[in-house]
Motif scaffolding. Structure first.
Motif, PDB file in Angstrom:
ATOM      1  N   THR A 172       0.836  -1.203   0.000  1.00  0.00           N
ATOM      2  CA  THR A 172       0.000   0.000   0.000  1.00  0.00           C
ATOM      3  C   THR A 172       0.871   1.254   0.000  1.00  0.00           C
ATOM      4  OG1 THR A 172      -1.770  -1.154   1.172  1.00  0.00           O
ATOM      5  CG2 THR A 172      -1.838   1.247   1.203  1.00  0.00           C
ATOM      6  N   VAL A 175       2.159   1.937  -3.513  1.00  0.00           N
ATOM      7  CA  VAL A 175       1.148   2.532  -4.386  1.00  0.00           C
ATOM      8  C   VAL A 175       0.942   4.005  -4.036  1.00  0.00           C
ATOM      9  CG1 VAL A 175      -1.272   2.464  -5.065  1.00  0.00           C
ATOM     10  CG2 VAL A 175       0.004   0.328  -4.809  1.00  0.00           C
ATOM     11  N   LEU A 176       0.821   4.305  -2.746  1.00  0.00           N
ATOM     12  CA  LEU A 176       0.587   5.684  -2.338  1.00  0.00           C
ATOM     13  C   LEU A 176       1.776   6.586  -2.685  1.00  0.00           C
ATOM     14  CD1 LEU A 176      -1.182   5.134   1.095  1.00  0.00           C
ATOM     15  CD2 LEU A 176      -2.212   5.973  -1.022  1.00  0.00           C
ATOM     16  N   LYS A 194      -1.820   1.227 -12.115  1.00  0.00           N
ATOM     17  CA  LYS A 194      -1.058   0.489 -11.106  1.00  0.00           C
ATOM     18  C   LYS A 194      -1.046  -0.958 -11.550  1.00  0.00           C
ATOM     19  CE  LYS A 194      -0.525  -2.412  -7.610  1.00  0.00           C
ATOM     20  NZ  LYS A 194      -0.989  -3.811  -7.446  1.00  0.00           N
ATOM     21  N   GLY A 258      -5.834  -6.115  -7.276  1.00  0.00           N
ATOM     22  CA  GLY A 258      -4.509  -5.526  -7.207  1.00  0.00           C
ATOM     23  C   GLY A 258      -3.543  -5.816  -8.340  1.00  0.00           C
ATOM     24  N   VAL A 280      -4.846   3.638   6.975  1.00  0.00           N
ATOM     25  CA  VAL A 280      -4.280   2.835   5.895  1.00  0.00           C
ATOM     26  C   VAL A 280      -4.201   1.379   6.314  1.00  0.00           C
ATOM     27  CG1 VAL A 280      -2.235   2.454   4.479  1.00  0.00           C
ATOM     28  CG2 VAL A 280      -2.966   4.779   4.982  1.00  0.00           C
ATOM     29  N   TYR A 282      -3.012  -2.704   4.877  1.00  0.00           N
ATOM     30  CA  TYR A 282      -1.955  -3.224   4.017  1.00  0.00           C
ATOM     31  C   TYR A 282      -2.465  -3.875   2.738  1.00  0.00           C
ATOM     32  CZ  TYR A 282      -2.708  -8.180   5.059  1.00  0.00           C
ATOM     33  OH  TYR A 282      -3.231  -9.440   5.137  1.00  0.00           O
ATOM     34  N   GLU A 284      -3.636  -3.296  -0.474  1.00  0.00           N
ATOM     35  CA  GLU A 284      -3.676  -2.038  -1.228  1.00  0.00           C
ATOM     36  C   GLU A 284      -4.890  -1.925  -2.134  1.00  0.00           C
ATOM     37  OE1 GLU A 284      -3.095  -1.775  -4.701  1.00  0.00           O
ATOM     38  OE2 GLU A 284      -2.545  -3.857  -5.054  1.00  0.00           O
ATOM     39  N   ASP A 285      -5.328  -3.026  -2.740  1.00  0.00           N
ATOM     40  CA  ASP A 285      -6.491  -2.914  -3.615  1.00  0.00           C
ATOM     41  C   ASP A 285      -7.753  -2.628  -2.812  1.00  0.00           C
ATOM     42  OD1 ASP A 285      -6.443  -5.439  -2.466  1.00  0.00           O
ATOM     43  OD2 ASP A 285      -6.579  -6.542  -4.360  1.00  0.00           O
TER      44      ASP A 285
END
Length: 350
Positions: A172, A175-176, A194, A258, A280, A282, A284-285
């Motif tokens: 994550t 990606v951020l 992504k 993801g 946040v 973990y 990420e999707d």
């Protein structure tokens, strides 16, 4: 041609195996799945050479963190390898910015992608820019891999390295930070992709059939394989385990899988902004799904069966109607790509 292709496959396998062996050795010493490190600990260890301090620093981190899957964000992670001028050029603003997630040791993976779907010139008259996003290698091999990465980046100019340990649970953050780079250096990109390094991607289909360069502006657009009505897995035995203290609800909002999803530039900037204000996680999707849910945005369905989250055997005509296939290894990409690029094959009309 066959001999050249076999040479490329062998080179990819050898380069990946060499650096992968280093990481495999250190994996027996460090449980990277249960922690997250920021760059300050790693720099301290590298400068002092005191590898005996690693267990102590692991204990220190665990004592200060409420849960081993709880990520530190927002946080000023530095860009250690950076290309702030990547989106500049005489041709204008990129139509598509590719943020490809790889690990530091994935030298062969990145080279296979450059030689196949990551080629920025594959789609005529469309500006595409590619960056590989990666974190830091395990501390024991920071110096060795850093030298290799600097050499790779000098040759290709496409690595974006961020100052935190590169683990699955830090995806994550990758990606951020990729979106932070986009906000700083490429905010006018029309779309942001992504994508993971273990996929087959068809850029022509993605651009022409999914994103449609001549189509209308879509400020709230995000698409990929859409998961609906899924919920958190509560057993720690699962890879996608989600403890209730990090996410208490029984269902996730709809989200795009993801391995690969694409969102409009304006929505990417709004996702980054809202990510500063919510906790946040973990996955990420799922986290991006939480962000768009907070923004009141729903994923747009792609062309049917065009994003596959499972392996599929290569077939020329079928793959030309796909945007993405998950679980593709670099040697497979190099083997099929010459055939995939063939233009004198007639496919039946669907």
């Amino acid at each position: 041609m066959k001999l050249i292709r076999e040479h490329l496959v062998l080179r990819t396998l050898l380069s990946t195996a060499f650096v992968g062996l280093l990481v495999l050795l250190v994996g027996q010493l460090l449980d990277s799945r249960k922690r997250s490190m920021d760059v300050r600990s790693l720099v301290h260890t590298e400068l002092t050479g005191d590898t005996l301090s690693l267990p102590l620093r692991k204990f220190e981190w665990q004592a200060q963190t409420p849960h081993p899957l709880d990520l530190r964000y927002p946080y000023p992670y530095p860009f250690l390898l950076n290309h702030p001028n990547k989106c500049e050029g005489p041709r204008g603003t990129p139509f598509l910015l590719m943020l490809v997630m790889t690990q530091p040791q994935d030298v062969g993976v990145r080279q296979a992608i450059r030689e196949t779907w990551g080629n920025e010139t594959l789609v005529p008259d469309v500006i595409i820019r590619r960056l590989f996003v990666l974190g830091l290698p395990p501390p024991l091999f920071t110096k060795e891999l850093h030298t290799l990465l600097e050499e790779e980046d000098r040759e290709h100019g496409d690595l974006l390295q961020v100052g935190f340990l590169d683990t699955y649970h830090n995806l994550t953050l990758k990606v951020l930070m990729g979106l932070e780079w986009m906000a700083q250096h490429c905010p006018a990109a029309r779309y942001v992709l992504k994508v993971d390094g273990d996929v087959f991607l068809n850029p022509r289909f993605l651009v022409q059939q999914v994103l449609q360069p001549n189509g209308p502006t879509r400020p709230n657009f995000i698409t990929g394989y859409i998961y609906r009505n899924t919920g958190p897995l509560r057993s720690p035995d699962y890879k996608w385990y989600m403890p209730p203290e990090l996410y208490s609800q029984d269902k996730y909002p709809p989200y795009c899988g993801g391995p690969g999803y694409v969102l409009s530039g304006p929505l990417a900037l709004r996702v980054l902004a809202v990510a500063q204000r919510i906790r946040v996680i973990y996955l990420e999707d799922v986290f991006v799904g939480l962000c768009i849910h907070r923004l009141g945005v729903k994923p747009t369905p792609p062309p049917p069966q065009s994003f596959l989250m499972f392996p599929k055997a290569y077939e020329y005509c079928t793959f030309h109607q796909l945007a993405l296939v998950h679980q593709f290894q670099p040697q497979e990409l190099l083997q099929i790509w010459p055939d995939f690029q063939t233009v004198n094959i007639t496919c039946p009309v669907a």
